[in-house]
Design a protein around this motif. Structure first.
Motif, PDB file in Angstrom:
ATOM      1  N   SER A  66       0.785  -1.238   0.000  1.00 55.04           N
ATOM      2  CA  SER A  66       0.000   0.000   0.000  1.00 55.04           C
ATOM      3  C   SER A  66       0.815   1.286   0.000  1.00 55.04           C
ATOM      4  CB  SER A  66      -0.920   0.021   1.227  1.00 55.04           C
ATOM      5  OG  SER A  66      -0.171  -0.061   2.435  1.00 55.04           O
ATOM      6  N   GLY A  93       0.067  -0.462  -4.533  1.00 61.20           N
ATOM      7  CA  GLY A  93      -0.088   0.984  -4.546  1.00 61.20           C
ATOM      8  C   GLY A  93       0.836   1.688  -5.514  1.00 61.20           C
ATOM      9  N   LEU A 223      -4.178  -5.696   2.492  1.00 59.33           N
ATOM     10  CA  LEU A 223      -5.342  -4.853   2.236  1.00 59.33           C
ATOM     11  C   LEU A 223      -6.645  -5.621   2.382  1.00 59.33           C
ATOM     12  CD1 LEU A 223      -4.059  -2.852  -0.882  1.00 59.33           C
ATOM     13  CD2 LEU A 223      -3.789  -2.342   1.550  1.00 59.33           C
TER      14      LEU A 223
END
Length: 305
Positions: A66, A93, A223
């Protein structure tokens, strides 16, 4: 003299704010190697030494799934002489920036292309490639071997010096693999089971004959989120196997593992591991070799108590 002091202070401040592993001067003509994760950044730095500027995008203690980068870092990525990434879906990400760099014809090396890939066996990611190959030092050797020609192709890299540095680091990895084999051999067969935040130990389990009995987060990414049934299944797995410890990753909160340990009607110790990110120099896992040795000791001692 005052102007010189101000200029120097300004330069130092800019240097401290940068994400470069070293602060390059305008006259620095070394090739620039941009690396996505800090684990691979450490390895690349060990291989090229001072022959290249190594820019590591992922900061210490970050989550590789992320973390994000600044516009300036994205521009550096697109101007790199070589881009090194993990691949296999890890850098969620960052993927749009990696794709843009490849589209702009930045030379790239994807570590996941250099190994024998394992797929997740269960959970939400079942059947998809597992990105966490670095938990197996033998596969990291494969990555190092494949990286050498990519680095040697850069202008300004002395191939002989590179070859010597690669050989030295390969020997370090071989020694690490042997140390892990000896340490894990002390764990009784009935305790060679791993429970952690999410599925990160598939490669370690494959290399050193462990069973991954479950993960609080069932997918391959931090996530994802666990369901009540996921937690119930894991409680059952912990009770069935009788493991004395479960493992929480340093790059993600351990409250879910703590909750699992408290819910199971058995004594289970929660032990922190460094699995997806290196730390700062004083954080316990500042480089890949140290990270693996710390984790090996903690897993071995946690499962033999």
């Amino acid at each position: 003299m005052r102007f010189l002091r101000v200029l120097t202070a300004t330069a130092l401040a800019a240097c401290a704010a940068a994400t470069l592993t070293s602060c390059a001067t305008p006259a620095d003509t070394r090739p620039v190697v941009v690396v996505s994760t800090n684990i691979l950044g450490d390895v690349v730095g060990e291989l090229v030494g001072g022959q290249a500027r190594v820019v590591t995008l992922m900061k210490p203690n970050a989550d590789p799934h992320s973390f994000e980068i600044s516009a300036q870092e994205a521009a550096t990525l697109r101007d790199a002489d070589l881009l090194v990434s993990n691949g296999l879906g890890l850098e969620e990400g960052l993927q749009q920036h990696l794709d843009a760099a490849v589209a702009a014809e930045v030379p790239s090396f994807v570590a996941g292309d250099a190994i024998e890939v394992l797929d997740y066996r269960d959970g939400d990611a079942a059947g998809m490639p597992d990105a966490h190959f670095w938990t197996d030092p033998a596969r990291m050797i494969d990555v190092v071997d494949a990286l050498e020609p990519a680095l040697a192709a850069l202008d300004g890299i002395d191939a002989d010096t590179l070859a010597a540095d690669v050989a030295d680091y390969r020997e370090e990895l071989t020694t690490l693999d042997a140390e892990m084999t000896v340490a894990f051999a002390r764990i009784p067969d009935e305790r060679r089971a791993l429970v952690t935040n999410h599925h990160v130990f598939g490669y370690l389990a494959d290399r050193f004959d462990f069973e991954v009995v479950g993960a609080v987060i069932p997918g391959g990414t931090t996530l994802a989120a666990p369901s009540a049934s996921d937690l119930a299944d894991l409680v059952g797995a912990v009770e069935d196997t009788g493991v004395p410890a479960v493992f929480a990753e340093s790059s993600s909160p351990d409250r879910l593992v703590q909750a699992l340990a408290e819910e199971a009607d058995v004594h289970v110790e929660v032990i922190e591991l460094f699995t997806e990110s290196l730390t700062a120099e004083d954080g316990g896992a500042p480089d890949y070799l140290t990270m693996m040795r710390v984790n090996t000791e903690r897993i071995s001692s946690g499962l033999t108590r």
